[in-house]
Design a protein around this motif. Structure first.
Motif, PDB file in Angstrom:
ATOM      1  N   LYS A 249       0.829  -1.202   0.000  1.00 56.37           N
ATOM      2  CA  LYS A 249       0.000   0.000   0.000  1.00 56.37           C
ATOM      3  C   LYS A 249       0.867   1.257   0.000  1.00 56.37           C
ATOM      4  N   GLN A 250       1.934   1.268   0.812  1.00 54.64           N
ATOM      5  CA  GLN A 250       2.817   2.431   0.860  1.00 54.64           C
ATOM      6  C   GLN A 250       3.593   2.604  -0.439  1.00 54.64           C
ATOM      7  N   MET A 251       3.962   1.473  -1.062  1.00 60.71           N
ATOM      8  CA  MET A 251       4.659   1.551  -2.342  1.00 60.71           C
ATOM      9  C   MET A 251       3.753   2.184  -3.397  1.00 60.71           C
ATOM     10  N   ARG A 252       2.466   1.834  -3.367  1.00 54.00           N
ATOM     11  CA  ARG A 252       1.525   2.423  -4.320  1.00 54.00           C
ATOM     12  C   ARG A 252       1.355   3.913  -4.041  1.00 54.00           C
ATOM     13  N   GLU A 253       1.294   4.285  -2.764  1.00 54.25           N
ATOM     14  CA  GLU A 253       1.164   5.700  -2.419  1.00 54.25           C
ATOM     15  C   GLU A 253       2.399   6.483  -2.856  1.00 54.25           C
ATOM     16  N   PHE A 254       3.569   5.876  -2.675  1.00 53.01           N
ATOM     17  CA  PHE A 254       4.807   6.507  -3.127  1.00 53.01           C
ATOM     18  C   PHE A 254       4.768   6.711  -4.640  1.00 53.01           C
ATOM     19  N   HIS A 255       4.397   5.658  -5.364  1.00 53.70           N
ATOM     20  CA  HIS A 255       4.291   5.753  -6.820  1.00 53.70           C
ATOM     21  C   HIS A 255       3.341   6.861  -7.237  1.00 53.70           C
ATOM     22  N   ASP A 256       2.173   6.906  -6.587  1.00 53.27           N
ATOM     23  CA  ASP A 256       1.156   7.880  -6.980  1.00 53.27           C
ATOM     24  C   ASP A 256       1.616   9.314  -6.696  1.00 53.27           C
ATOM     25  N   ALA A 308      -3.766   1.942 -15.921  1.00 55.62           N
ATOM     26  CA  ALA A 308      -4.371   0.608 -15.892  1.00 55.62           C
ATOM     27  C   ALA A 308      -3.300  -0.456 -15.694  1.00 55.62           C
ATOM     28  N   ALA A 309      -2.152  -0.272 -16.349  1.00 53.55           N
ATOM     29  CA  ALA A 309      -1.042  -1.215 -16.199  1.00 53.55           C
ATOM     30  C   ALA A 309      -0.528  -1.226 -14.768  1.00 53.55           C
ATOM     31  N   VAL A 310      -0.398  -0.058 -14.165  1.00 59.15           N
ATOM     32  CA  VAL A 310       0.089   0.034 -12.790  1.00 59.15           C
ATOM     33  C   VAL A 310      -0.875  -0.641 -11.830  1.00 59.15           C
ATOM     34  N   THR A 311      -2.150  -0.444 -12.032  1.00 60.83           N
ATOM     35  CA  THR A 311      -3.156  -1.099 -11.185  1.00 60.83           C
ATOM     36  C   THR A 311      -3.036  -2.614 -11.285  1.00 60.83           C
ATOM     37  N   GLU A 312      -2.838  -3.107 -12.495  1.00 58.65           N
ATOM     38  CA  GLU A 312      -2.672  -4.553 -12.678  1.00 58.65           C
ATOM     39  C   GLU A 312      -1.398  -5.059 -12.010  1.00 58.65           C
ATOM     40  N   ILE A 313      -0.319  -4.313 -12.120  1.00 58.41           N
ATOM     41  CA  ILE A 313       0.952  -4.731 -11.517  1.00 58.41           C
ATOM     42  C   ILE A 313       0.817  -4.831  -9.999  1.00 58.41           C
ATOM     43  N   PHE A 314       0.255  -3.811  -9.376  1.00 56.95           N
ATOM     44  CA  PHE A 314       0.136  -3.824  -7.914  1.00 56.95           C
ATOM     45  C   PHE A 314      -0.845  -4.887  -7.440  1.00 56.95           C
ATOM     46  N   LYS A 315      -1.803  -5.237  -8.293  1.00 57.11           N
ATOM     47  CA  LYS A 315      -2.799  -6.239  -7.919  1.00 57.11           C
ATOM     48  C   LYS A 315      -2.297  -7.662  -8.109  1.00 57.11           C
ATOM     49  N   ASN A 316      -1.549  -7.893  -9.193  1.00 55.55           N
ATOM     50  CA  ASN A 316      -1.209  -9.275  -9.559  1.00 55.55           C
ATOM     51  C   ASN A 316       0.268  -9.630  -9.454  1.00 55.55           C
ATOM     52  N   TYR A 317       1.138  -8.653  -9.300  1.00 53.50           N
ATOM     53  CA  TYR A 317       2.562  -8.968  -9.299  1.00 53.50           C
ATOM     54  C   TYR A 317       3.233  -8.613  -7.971  1.00 53.50           C
TER      55      TYR A 317
END
Length: 317
Positions: A249-256, A308-317
């Motif tokens: 979650k923090q990695m996604r927040e950092f990315h965003d 959309a690609a980033v959402t898929e990466i954080f969800k599935n990878y």
């Protein structure tokens, strides 16, 4: 040595660790004691790129412990760049004696100084004679081609009052191939009068522990690519524990936050996606399938598809 007692510096990586990256890293994870700004240098016609100047603007580095760096070929360049940074209010300036890229060394800059100890001594004498109101530190490699070049350079640096020496125990000719040599650093400690900072090949906690076991008394470290790959690394090395879901979650927040910063100053989807793709060249290594993650990013032809690609990466990878 307590992990909380160690100091960790963020290395200056041209094109990667810009002010948006520094802000996002500080606010999302922290753990950094000093942020080193990518070098300021002269280009054609003795002009400084606007992108380089933007990096040192005080308003882009508010509340951060930042140290700017200069890349120079002679005393005129050095004095001018130092004067610019002092005018911006900087009290510590790092001298780049380590850039290994031919575009710098062919012009007598960066690691090229490692083959010119007498010339380096002369230019430092002139620098200190100017009595600039600033402290100086040095970032250097072991040599251009010979990893013993550093010994003559250390003898020169010992004659001057330096804040510290950041030593990357690799030659410039190695670029980033092979491994840095911690033994060279261990030998340097006994030769150098100044505080030493280790730099090179710290990309994970395992890397850090391996090098730390070879240098058990070392307390100051600089990390470059490892922090772009894993922005939580400094905090982790200082003892902070992240649960996997919370870390993701923090990695996604950092990315965003990083994406928001780039979107505010770059025009057009193409520029934004290109800039984020450069970041993902490192960041993708934090995911279970970095190749597929990177492929999804590089296939993104618009910001909509990128998101959309980033959402898929954080969800599935």
């Amino acid at each position: 040595m307590s992990q909380n007692a160690i100091k960790i510096y963020q290395a200056p990586l041209q094109g990667a660790t810009d002010f948006d990256f520094r802000k996002a890293l500080a606010e999302s994870f922290g753990g950094i004691d000093k942020y080193f700004i990518p070098y300021l240098s002269y280009g054609k016609g003795r002009e400084i790129k606007k992108s380089q100047l933007r990096e040192v603007f005080p308003e882009n580095n508010e509340s951060l412990p930042v140290v700017p760096q200069v890349l120079f070929s002679d005393h005129a360049e050095l004095f001018d760049l130092v004067s610019i940074l002092i005018d911006y209010g900087y009290e510590e300036i790092n001298l780049n004696l380590g850039c290994p890229y031919p575009m710098a060394t062919n012009k007598g800059r960066g690691a090229a100084w490692l083959e010119k100890p007498e010339a380096l001594s002369e230019i430092l004498q002139q620098l200190y004679a100017k009595a600039f109101p600033a402290k100086f530190s040095v970032k250097m490699r072991a040599g251009m081609k010979d990893d013993q070049d550093a010994k003559a350079i250390f003898s020169v640096l010992n004659q001057f009052s330096l804040e510290e020496i950041i030593f990357h125990p690799r030659t410039a000719s190695q670029m980033y191939d092979g491994k840095a040599n911690p033994q060279l650093f261990a030998e340097a400690i006994s030769e150098v009068k100044h505080p030493m900072v280790y730099n090179g090949d710290i990309s994970s906690a395992a890397d850090f522990q391996e090098i730390q076991s070879l240098l058990p008394e070392q307390d100051s470290w600089m990390i470059g690519r490892g922090l772009v790959t894993n922005p939580a690394l400094a905090a982790q090395l200082k003892g902070e524990v992240f649960e996997p879901k919370a870390l993701r979650k923090q990695m996604r927040e950092f990315h965003d936050q990083l994406l928001e910063g780039y979107s505010a100053r770059l025009q057009g989807d193409g520029h934004i996606v290109m800039k984020m793709s450069q970041f993902w060249a490192y960041f993708s290594q934090s995911f279970e399938n970095p190749h597929k993650a990177m492929k999804l990013v590089t296939k993104s032809s618009s910001l909509l598809k990128y998101n959309a690609a980033v959402t898929e990466i954080f969800k599935n990878y």
